[in-house]
Motif scaffolding. Structure first.
Motif, short mmCIF file in Angstrom:
data_model
loop_
_atom_site.label_atom_id
_atom_site.label_comp_id
_atom_site.label_asym_id
_atom_site.label_seq_id
_atom_site.Cartn_x
_atom_site.Cartn_y
_atom_site.Cartn_z
N VAL A 86 38.65 30.54 68.12
CA VAL A 86 39.67 31.46 67.62
C VAL A 86 40.91 30.69 67.17
O VAL A 86 41.47 30.95 66.09
CB VAL A 86 40.04 32.50 68.70
N LEU A 167 35.41 40.41 59.35
CA LEU A 167 34.87 40.35 60.70
C LEU A 167 33.54 41.09 60.82
O LEU A 167 32.59 40.54 61.40
CB LEU A 167 35.88 40.89 61.71
N PRO A 197 31.79 34.66 64.08
CA PRO A 197 32.75 35.77 64.21
C PRO A 197 34.05 35.38 64.92
O PRO A 197 35.12 35.93 64.61
CB PRO A 197 31.98 36.82 65.02
N TYR A 198 33.99 34.45 65.86
CA TYR A 198 35.22 34.05 66.57
C TYR A 198 36.15 33.29 65.63
O TYR A 198 37.37 33.47 65.68
CB TYR A 198 34.85 33.19 67.78
N LEU A 201 37.60 35.87 63.29
CA LEU A 201 38.65 36.62 64.01
C LEU A 201 39.96 35.83 63.98
O LEU A 201 41.03 36.39 63.72
CB LEU A 201 38.21 36.86 65.45
N LEU A 205 44.17 36.57 62.50
CA LEU A 205 45.26 36.73 63.46
C LEU A 205 46.57 36.22 62.90
O LEU A 205 46.61 35.35 62.04
CB LEU A 205 44.93 36.00 64.76
N VAL A 273 35.77 38.12 73.58
CA VAL A 273 37.10 38.36 73.00
C VAL A 273 38.04 38.93 74.05
O VAL A 273 39.22 38.55 74.13
CB VAL A 273 36.99 39.29 71.78
#
Length: 371
Positions: A86, A167, A197-198, A201, A205, A273
């Motif tokens: 992330v 996402l 996906p991480y 994500l 942010l 998450v």
């Protein structure tokens, strides 16, 4: 690993070695730029996560004799790599394929990958007793998978910033990967796609999202969430294959129906998450004694693997004492101390040639006005 890379390939300029924790300071004058400063929160998060990585590797040979260690192992593996990924995505949100960024990608990711893929191959010929193991840059060995994945994620980041729903698209790709056992081992694509996906994500942010999860209310709620997750992990130890948390195999490898793959993709993403947010909630935002070590997490990540491999070669876990409660605690402390030392400035100076090479000789001078 992890954002582990020693030099960022993101679009915003940062000094060498400040991969994922510097933020631009607004210039008071157009012709005078103050130096970028590091964000203590991200350095703290990276350091604490790399400590968990090292402890997880130390716990691995102790799992068979302890349900408690197995539960801790499963609990930590649910979020320590997602947290790194992330952060990697967050600091890739401005990446574009400019000459400067491609150069940073080569020196900060590709070169360390080639160096350590080669080094681990030769080292594990001894530790694993495989004297003819070939050097293969297409088949990442041990910890180098993260560098190969980071290279692919970085190159894909402009695409995921362009599509309207990045996402869900990334989750769909990850789910499809679990249905495709034929993907093979090239560049560890199975794991790269399942962890995608991480990263995506993180691309979406903003700084306010991290401030949001660090509010007092979230910190309070994180305590029962962590406790519940640890209790669930203890319950799940004899009931669930923790290899799901590695994200490196399709559903067929677990001898389950194919539909388990997409279901586990969604379930693990939600769980990871949530735990990553709880982890961020408790990461200190101020500078502490270990904050500066966050700049060296790539060093700690890649170098501690040699100690783990050597220790396993000597079968340290075959003795009774490491399997006692005192032994397990001691092993954890030693793992944390080792990776802390490997993140320290003296070690970084010694190995900078491999992890942060200048390589001016390998590139044409940048044209005037180019980024």
């Amino acid at each position: 690993m992890p954002h582990f890379e020693a030099r960022t390939a993101a679009g915003d300029a940062r000094p060498a070695g400040d991969a994922a924790a510097s933020v631009p300071v607004p210039a008071p004058h157009a012709d005078r730029q103050p130096p970028a400063r590091r964000d203590a929160f991200f350095d703290n998060a990276k350091y604490l996560a790399i400590v968990l990585v090292a402890m997880g590797h130390a716990w691995e040979p102790l799992r068979s004799g302890s349900r408690a260690v197995s539960a801790l192992y499963m609990f930590v593996y649910a979020f320590h790599m997602p947290a790194f990924i992330v952060i990697s995505g967050y600091f890739s949100r401005t990446f574009e394929a400019t000459p400067k960024n491609i150069r940073r990608l080569v020196t900060g990711v590709v070169v360390p990958y080639v160096v350590f893929e080669t080094a681990y191959t030769y080292f594990t010929r001894w530790t694993d007793g495989v004297p003819d193991r070939p050097v293969s840059l297409l088949d990442p060995l041990y910890l180098t998978w993260f560098l190969a994945a980071l290279l692919i994620w970085r190159l894909l980041s402009p695409v995921f910033r362009l599509v309207p729903h990045p996402l869900p698209l990334a989750l769909g790709v990850a789910a499809l990967a679990t249905l495709s056992p034929s993907i093979g081992k090239d560049l560890d694509l199975q794991r790269t796609l399942q962890f995608l996906p991480y990263f995506v994500l993180g691309l979406g942010l903003r700084r306010e999202h991290f401030r949001l999860v660090r509010r007092r209310l979230v910190r309070v709620l994180a305590v029962p969430v962590f406790a519940g997750a640890l209790a669930f992990a203890y319950w799940a130890v004899p009931r669930m294959d923790d290899a799901w948390l590695f994200h490196r195999s399709a559903a067929a490898a677990f001898a389950v129906p194919a539909w388990y793959g997409p279901v586990m993709t969604a379930a693990l993403f939600g769980c990871s998450v949530t735990l990553t947010a709880c982890f961020f909630a408790w990461v200190p935002g101020r500078r502490l004694r270990f904050t500066s070590l966050g700049a060296g997490t790539l060093y700690g990540y890649l170098l501690h693997g040699f100690f783990v491999q050597a220790a396993n070669h000597w079968h340290w876990s075959g003795h009774l004492w490491p399997h006692t409660p005192v032994g397990e605690i001691t092993v954890s402390v030693l793992a944390a101390a080792l990776v802390t030392a490997l993140c320290a400035p003296p070690v970084r100076r010694v190995f900078r040639f491999a992890l942060e090479p200048r390589m001016d000789w390998a590139f044409r001078p940048a044209p005037l006005g180019s980024r």
